[in-house]
Structure formats: structure tokens, C-alpha cells
Design an enzyme around this catalytic site. Structure first.
Site, PDB file in Angstrom:
ATOM      1  N   LYS A 256       2.436   5.747  18.393  1.00  0.00           N
ATOM      2  CA  LYS A 256       2.613   7.126  17.920  1.00  0.00           C
ATOM      3  C   LYS A 256       2.823   8.069  19.107  1.00  0.00           C
ATOM      4  O   LYS A 256       3.610   9.020  19.027  1.00  0.00           O
ATOM      5  CB  LYS A 256       1.399   7.530  17.092  1.00  0.00           C
ATOM      6  CG  LYS A 256       1.273   6.679  15.814  1.00  0.00           C
ATOM      7  CD  LYS A 256      -0.114   6.761  15.189  1.00  0.00           C
ATOM      8  CE  LYS A 256      -0.249   5.888  13.949  1.00  0.00           C
ATOM      9  NZ  LYS A 256      -1.623   5.733  13.480  1.00  0.00           N
TER      10      LYS A 256
ATOM     11  N   LYS B  31       5.834   2.695  12.652  1.00  0.00           N
ATOM     12  CA  LYS B  31       5.641   3.239  14.004  1.00  0.00           C
ATOM     13  C   LYS B  31       5.863   2.188  15.080  1.00  0.00           C
ATOM     14  O   LYS B  31       6.423   2.462  16.142  1.00  0.00           O
ATOM     15  CB  LYS B  31       4.241   3.838  14.132  1.00  0.00           C
ATOM     16  CG  LYS B  31       3.113   2.845  13.843  1.00  0.00           C
ATOM     17  CD  LYS B  31       2.186   3.296  12.755  1.00  0.00           C
ATOM     18  CE  LYS B  31       1.349   2.123  12.296  1.00  0.00           C
ATOM     19  NZ  LYS B  31       0.351   2.425  11.340  1.00  0.00           N
TER      20      LYS B  31
ATOM     21  N   GLU C 166      -5.924  -1.634  10.694  1.00  0.00           N
ATOM     22  CA  GLU C 166      -4.845  -2.621  10.665  1.00  0.00           C
ATOM     23  C   GLU C 166      -5.478  -4.012  10.582  1.00  0.00           C
ATOM     24  O   GLU C 166      -6.644  -4.209  10.908  1.00  0.00           O
ATOM     25  CB  GLU C 166      -4.008  -2.535  11.959  1.00  0.00           C
ATOM     26  CG  GLU C 166      -3.480  -1.149  12.285  1.00  0.00           C
ATOM     27  CD  GLU C 166      -2.313  -0.718  11.434  1.00  0.00           C
ATOM     28  OE1 GLU C 166      -1.566  -1.577  10.957  1.00  0.00           O
ATOM     29  OE2 GLU C 166      -2.158   0.503  11.236  1.00  0.00           O
TER      30      GLU C 166
ATOM     31  N   THR D 143       0.822  -1.217   0.000  1.00  0.00           N
ATOM     32  CA  THR D 143       0.000   0.000   0.000  1.00  0.00           C
ATOM     33  C   THR D 143       0.855   1.268   0.000  1.00  0.00           C
ATOM     34  O   THR D 143       0.824   2.058  -0.942  1.00  0.00           O
ATOM     35  CB  THR D 143      -0.950  -0.023   1.225  1.00  0.00           C
ATOM     36  OG1 THR D 143      -1.657  -1.251   1.187  1.00  0.00           O
ATOM     37  CG2 THR D 143      -1.921   1.128   1.180  1.00  0.00           C
TER      38      THR D 143
HETATM   39  N1  HSE Z   1      -4.589   1.852  11.301  1.00  0.00           N
HETATM   40  C1  HSE Z   1      -4.038   3.162  11.352  1.00  0.00           C
HETATM   41  C2  HSE Z   1      -5.189   4.130  11.499  1.00  0.00           C
HETATM   42  C3  HSE Z   1      -3.248   3.442  10.104  1.00  0.00           C
HETATM   43  O1  HSE Z   1      -6.353   3.725  11.460  1.00  0.00           O
HETATM   44  O2  HSE Z   1      -4.946   5.304  11.710  1.00  0.00           O
HETATM   45  C4  HSE Z   1      -2.241   4.536  10.264  1.00  0.00           C
HETATM   46  O3  HSE Z   1      -1.312   4.262  11.260  1.00  0.00           O
END
Ligand code: HSE
Length: 427
Positions: free
Chosen positions: A205, A105, A190, A12
Site C-alpha cells: 500500500k 494491492k 491475511e 469475500t
Molecule cells: N490484511 C489486511 C489488513 C486486509 O489487515 O488490513 C486489507 O488489506
């Protein structure tokens, strides 16, 4: 002079980077004077190479080591994600004198200091703008734009999936499962989504932001993490009635010598700037002692916004040029993370109780005994089998006092299920 770029992982985000490098090359060079030259792509799935109109000068391999050893590669973009083999590839590339740009991350949150140390020892850069809030240049803002500040607090909506789910529950009355399914269909959740909904993606994060704000090493395990799976429709509706929206926030604050770094669903006043951040969008509110409050908003996930952040790092590296010293990220002395018991703020308590005389008296006495003062109290109609919800909003207090009072309250024989606690955003 052009900068030779190798991309490992053509999925992606990697695919978005490849596409951007192929189509925007001239525009980027005109605007920034950075000559970005895609020279090598590595992916274990060779069928992915066919997706791109690669010229004869772009090598492809199914082996990342071949890319790392390619003398034409000056910068490696690591876009495979996960802990291993990403960590091994990054360390290998840094040791081979290549700059590395990553969106990983999870890896940075686990091994950031170790990898930064390797980069520093080998005089190369490790950059990660894409790792936090995708297309929002928050790393650059913290490292450069706000460099004059002592950062007092950061509140981040950093997970698009959670913000999407909570927004759909709030504005469209969707239930949790349907909203999650739609986030998955839209491609920003995810796989599996536990990392999102249990708050761990936000914690990764949060760790990166907190380390950056205070130049200190923060152990991921020291960050309190609570996801959104216990937030119910009832909570969303009661919060709305009280003038709040529920958002999953990463909270980073300076508290004397200590630092607060935590992730939890939070009641955000409707008039706060963060309350207007809907659906999959991310936003970061940063308050510094020189600049005061600033807000950064945009798409925190997705192929092209994240690719844009990777390419921005490449531009920075290219502009710095070969031979000049990279800007190392230096970790200063360790600082303690504030224990959750010492957190101060107002609290939302949703009690589920039998509707009988004396309930409120006993509950309020327990809170009062722990010096927790009540600002609001609302009782709602019957939910099932004679049970009702009672919503209490406290004045500002200390978390340990609330938790001590609740450990008594939740033992009372009229309480039907454990009380749900939500923290309120502090200014
Ligand atoms: N799964 C993450 C989100 C993607 O929904 O923000 C970006 O880190």
C-alpha cells in the site's frame, strides 16, 4: 446507458460487490445517475453462485476468460487477489478494451506500471480505490481532492491486523499471539498472516501511495520494511510511559529530489491524531503544501467497506461515460528512494544489559562519539538473571549514526541481547 459489469472472484470482497450491485442498484442510479448492471460472475467454485439472488440476466461461469470475452461486460472487477492468474486476466481484459477495477494491492505493487501502460495503450481505465485502506477513499483524495498540492508527507496506518494487535497489546494487555488469533477470527488477517505482521501488506500500500503522490515508479524492493513481530509488551509499556503509542506506519515523504518510502513500527505521540486510531481501523494523514494537513479514517478491510470502494470506482467509470477519454495515470521520471542511513529523526533504544557499574557511561560515550545526543534515559527493574532494560530516547539525529553506535554497543560484554530500535514520528 447502463454499464455492464463482470466480477471475477465471488469470495469475500467479490461477494460484497455482487451483493451491493444487486441491492443498491436503484439507490446508486438515483444518487449518481450511474446505471450499474451486473451481467456476469466468474468463480472456480460454482457453489458460490448460489449465495446470491441472481436474476436471469446474470451469466455465471467457472472460467474468467468467458467473462472477459463476454461482449456485455464493459468493466471487469478483479477480486481473486494474488499475482497470477490475476495479472493475466487483467492484462487480457484491458487488451480486450474493458475497464478494470481491482482491489489487488500486491499485484499493483509488483506490476502497477506495466498494467497502467497496457490500460493507457488501449484507452481504458485501471482503477484501484479498494487496494489501499479499503473503505477510505484515499486514492481519490490523492488523485483528485489534493491535486493542487505538492505532497510533503503521508503517514498511514494501513494494516488493520497490525493495528488491532498493537491496540489489544496496549489497551487490554493481550500478548501478540492471542491478539493475532482474534484478528484472524474477525476475518481481516491475511492467510497466512505473515504478509500483515511482517509489514509486507503495508509496504504494498505504501508503494501505491508513494507512486501516486510523486507520479513515479517505485520498486517494492526499495521500500524498507519492518513488521511488528519484535514489538514486545515491554516496548508498548515503556512507550506509554514516555507519552507514545506504537503504530505500524507507512511513511512517505519528500526529501529534496529523493523520496522516503518505508514501513516500520513507529512511536506516535499520544496527542497526535493517528494515536486515536484503534483496533482494525485504518487512517491516512496527508500533508500538502497548499491544503496543509488532512486526515482520512475508516475501515481498511472487510467485505463491505472494500466492496464500497470497488463500487465507487464503477460509479466513476459509468459517470465518465463511453467514448470520453479515461484519466490515465502517468509515471514521470524515476526518483531515488532515500537510503535508510540518511533518514533523520529521534530514536527509542531498548537495551538489555547486565546491571553493573559503568554501563551507562560506556553506552553514552559510544552514542556521543557518533554525535547522537540523548534526550531521556530510564532504567527498569531486573527482568531476568540480573539483566535490566535501559530505555534511551535520542534527540533528532541521523539513522546511520545510531546504527554505527549500536554496532559498537551491542558488542559490549554486558549487553545481553541486541538493542531494539524504534523510530519516532517526525512532524
Ligand atoms: N490484511 C489486511 C489488513 C486486509 O489487515 O488490513 C486489507 O488489506
Amino acid at each position: 446507458m447502463s454499464l455492464g459489469i463482470g466480477v471475477i472472484g465471488a469470495g469475500t470482497v467479490g461477494g460484497g460487490v455482487i451483493q451491493t450491485l444487486l441491492t443498491q442498484k436503484n439507490a446508486i442510479a438515483r444518487k449518481t445517475s450511474a446505471q450499474l448492471e451486473l451481467v456476469h460472475i466468474a468463480d472456480t467454485l460454482p457453489e458460490r453462485f448460489k449465495e446470491f439472488a441472481l436474476g436471469p440476466n446474470v451469466r455465471t461461469s467457472t472460467d474468467a476468460t468467458a467473462l472477459i470475452e463476454d461482449p456485455n461486460v464493459a468493466v471487469m472487477c478483479e477480486l481473486i487477489g494474488g499475482l497470477q492468474p490475476a495479472k493475466r486476466f487483467i492484462a487480457q481484459a484491458l487488451r480486450a478494451g474493458k475497464h478494470v477495477v481491482t482491489a489487488n494491492k500486491m499485484l499493483l505493487a509488483h506490476s502497477g506500471p506495466e498494467l497502467c501502460q497496457i490500460a493507457q495503450e488501449h484507452g481504458v481505465e485501471l482503477r484501484y480505490e479498494a487496494a489501499v485502506a479499503g473503505g477510505i477513499p484515499i486514492i481519490k483524495a490523492l488523485r483528485e481532492g489534493l491535486a493542487a498540492n505538492n505532497i510533503q508527507r503521508v503517514y498511514g496506518i494501513l494494516n488493520g491486523t497490525c493495528n488491532y494487535i498493537l491496540s489489544r497489546m496496549t489497551y487490554d494487555g493481550l500478548d501478540f499471539a492471542d491478539a493475532l488469533r482474534q484478528a484472524q477470527e474477525l476475518g481481516f488477517a491475511e492467510t497466512p498472516p505473515d504478509l500483515d505482521i511482517e509489514g509486507h501488506d503495508t509496504a504494498h500500500k505504501c508503494q501505491i501511495i508513494a507512486s501516486l503522490c510523486y507520479s513515479t515508479e517505485i520498486a517494492l524492493d526499495d521500500i524498507y520494511v519492518e513488521g511488528i513481530t519484535r514489538v514486545s509488551h515491554a516496548d508498548v509499556a515503556y512507550a506509554d510511559e514516555l507519552g507514545y503509542l506504537i503504530k505500524l506506519l507507512a511513511v512517505v515523504r519528500e526529501a529534496g529530489d529523493a523520496i522516503e518510502a518505508r514501513v516500520h513500527p513507529t512511536l506516535v505521540p499520544k496527542q497526535h491524531l493517528l494515536a486515536s486510531v484503534r483496533h482494525e481501523f485504518n487512517a491516512v494523514y496527508v500533508k500538502g503544501d497548499v491544503t496543509d494537513a488532512t486526515l482520512y479514517y475508516g475501515r481498511g478491510a472487510g467485505r463491505m467497506p472494500t466492496a464500497g470502494a470497488v463500487v465507487a470506482d464503477l460509479v466513476d467509470i459509468a459517470r465518465r461515460g463511453t467514448g470520453s477519454a479515461p484519466a490515465p495515470f502517468v509515471y514521470g521520471p524515476k526518483r531515488p528512494i532515500r537510503d535508510m542511513g540518511h533518514i533523520e529523526g529521534a530514536y527509542y533504544l531498548r537495551l538489555t544489559t547486565q546491571d553493573q557499574p559503568g554501563v551507562l557511561g560506556k553506552v553514552c560515550t559510544a552514542l556521543g562519539n557518533h554525535r547522537v545526543s540523548i534526550a531521556w534515559c530510564i532504567q527498569k527493574g531486573e527482568i531476568a538473571n540480573g539483566a535490566v532494560h535501559v530505555i534511551l530516547m535520542t534527540h533528532e539525529t541521523v539513522e546511520s549514526a545510531v546504527q554505527s553506535a549500536l554496532s559498537e554497543i551491542d558488542q559490549m560484554d554486558f549487553i545481553v541481547e541486541p538493542t531494539h530500535v524504534l523510530r519516532v514520528l517526525q512532524e
